[in-house]
Write an enzyme that holds these catalytic residues in place. Structure first.
Site, mmCIF file in Angstrom:
data_model
loop_
_atom_site.group_PDB
_atom_site.id
_atom_site.type_symbol
_atom_site.label_atom_id
_atom_site.label_comp_id
_atom_site.label_asym_id
_atom_site.label_seq_id
_atom_site.Cartn_x
_atom_site.Cartn_y
_atom_site.Cartn_z
ATOM 1 C CG ASN A 221 -1.721 1.226 1.402
ATOM 2 O OD1 ASN A 221 -1.789 2.046 0.491
ATOM 3 N ND2 ASN A 221 -2.349 1.384 2.565
ATOM 4 C CE LYS B 142 -0.251 3.413 4.639
ATOM 5 N NZ LYS B 142 -0.292 3.575 6.079
ATOM 6 C CG HIS C 100 -6.025 2.020 4.940
ATOM 7 N ND1 HIS C 100 -5.662 3.004 5.826
ATOM 8 C CD2 HIS C 100 -4.984 1.156 4.881
ATOM 9 C CE1 HIS C 100 -4.441 2.731 6.279
ATOM 10 N NE2 HIS C 100 -4.018 1.618 5.717
ATOM 11 C CD GLU D 55 -3.289 5.652 6.441
ATOM 12 O OE1 GLU D 55 -3.197 5.646 5.204
ATOM 13 O OE2 GLU D 55 -2.407 5.177 7.190
ATOM 14 C CD GLU E 277 -3.886 -2.388 7.337
ATOM 15 O OE1 GLU E 277 -2.733 -2.620 6.948
ATOM 16 O OE2 GLU E 277 -4.503 -1.353 7.032
ATOM 17 N N GLY F 138 1.865 2.484 10.822
ATOM 18 C CA GLY F 138 2.824 3.573 10.673
ATOM 19 C C GLY F 138 3.474 4.023 11.969
ATOM 20 C CB SER G 100 4.476 -1.447 12.501
ATOM 21 O OG SER G 100 4.086 -0.089 12.680
HETATM 22 P P1 PGA Z 1 2.471 0.408 7.793
HETATM 23 O O1 PGA Z 1 1.059 0.633 7.048
HETATM 24 O O2 PGA Z 1 3.022 -0.893 7.281
HETATM 25 O O3 PGA Z 1 3.305 1.587 7.366
HETATM 26 O O4 PGA Z 1 2.185 0.385 9.244
HETATM 27 C C1 PGA Z 1 0.184 -0.436 6.834
HETATM 28 C C2 PGA Z 1 -1.100 0.056 6.226
HETATM 29 O O5 PGA Z 1 -1.511 1.184 6.503
HETATM 30 O O6 PGA Z 1 -1.741 -0.658 5.439
#
Ligand code: PGA
Length: 252
Positions: free
Chosen positions: A12, A14, A98, A100, A170, A176, A213
């Site tokens: 992903n 982003k 997601h 976000e 998630e 993140g 992460s």
């Molecule tokens: P990350 O993001 O691996 O940077 O924690 C995962 C995601 O948001 O799908």
């Protein structure tokens, strides 16, 4: 797109990587994917990088997707993108729900479920994301949050429409942050999701990914878990070296 029994490494990207960098990384992932036996690489670039990435992964083992999609065929939906628009560039799936999208852009359980069901109904893949915030976990609400998020989708879905569905657990607090969920937390959440699925469909659940992460330092113990079929990878998907390291762990 057949549902995969292989480990899924879903990148992903982003709102990162302009077209030239995305294309370059995708080209390296195409070569990496050609040598994988037990793993598949899926990439979700920004919408604007999709054409460049599509040219890099055309006719390869890498599957191309988007970070969101809306289910209507067309219409007055400013800022949205349809499945037909994504198929035009060879996309095969979209990430839906997601955290976000849910938390920064206010996408509700209802809207998220509507997107996912309508997209699946157009013979298109969906990575459907669920997960609790830190505050919800602290209040012991993880199970009920997962149930609310999953039920919104399951209420709209027929079992036969789920062939192209992948779920991603998630936890919001792990995305993140560098704070990965531990294996007990992941196993428990994945079992909860599988149980919710089985209550509705009395059939095995789709592939369930873990995201939050994920790095080469923690992936081995995560991918070894029974109900984990791969990872949705943000930060660690942005360089070839870390994707290569994750693929090596998945192949081991
Ligand atoms: P990350 O993001 O691996 O940077 O924690 C995962 C995601 O948001 O799908």
């Amino acid at each position: 797109m057949a549902s995969s029994k292989k480990n899924l490494l879903a990148a992903n990207w982003k709102m990162k990587l302009l077209s030239a960098k995305a294309q370059d990384l995708a080209g390296k992932l195409r070569d990496l994917a050609a040598g994988l036996r037990k793993s598949e690489i899926w990439v979700a670039p920004s919408f604007t990088a999709i054409p460049a990435v599509a040219s890099a992964v055309k006719a390869s083992a890498v599957r191309l997707g988007a970070q969101n999609a809306f289910g209507a065929a067309e219409g007055a939906f400013t800022g949205e993108i349809s499945v037909a628009m994504l198929k035009e560039f060879g996309c095969e799936f979209a990430i839906i729900g997601h955290s976000e999208r849910r938390l920064i852009f206010g996408e509700s359980n209802e809207l998220t479920a509507e997107r996912a069901a309508a997209v699946l109904g157009q013979n298109f893949g969906v990575i459907f994301c669920v997960g609790e915030t830190q505050a919800q976990r602290a209040q012991n609400l993880t199970g009920s949050i997962l149930r609310e998020q999953m039920s919104a989708l399951l209420d709209k879905l027929q079992a036969e429409e789920s062939a192209q569905l992948v779920i991603a657990y998630e936890p919001v607090w792990a995305i993140g942050t560098g704070v990965v969920a531990n294996t007990a937390e992941i196993s428990e959440a994945h079992s909860t999701i599988a149980a919710i699925w089985q209550e509705k469909f009395s059939a095995p659940p789709p592939a369930i990914l873990y995201g939050g992460s994920v790095t080469a330092a923690n992936f081995a113990e995560i991918i070894a878990l029974d109900l984990v079929s791969g990872a949705l990878i943000g930060g660690a998907s942005l360089t070839f070296e870390s994707m290569q390291a994750l693929a090596a762990i998945s192949e081991a």
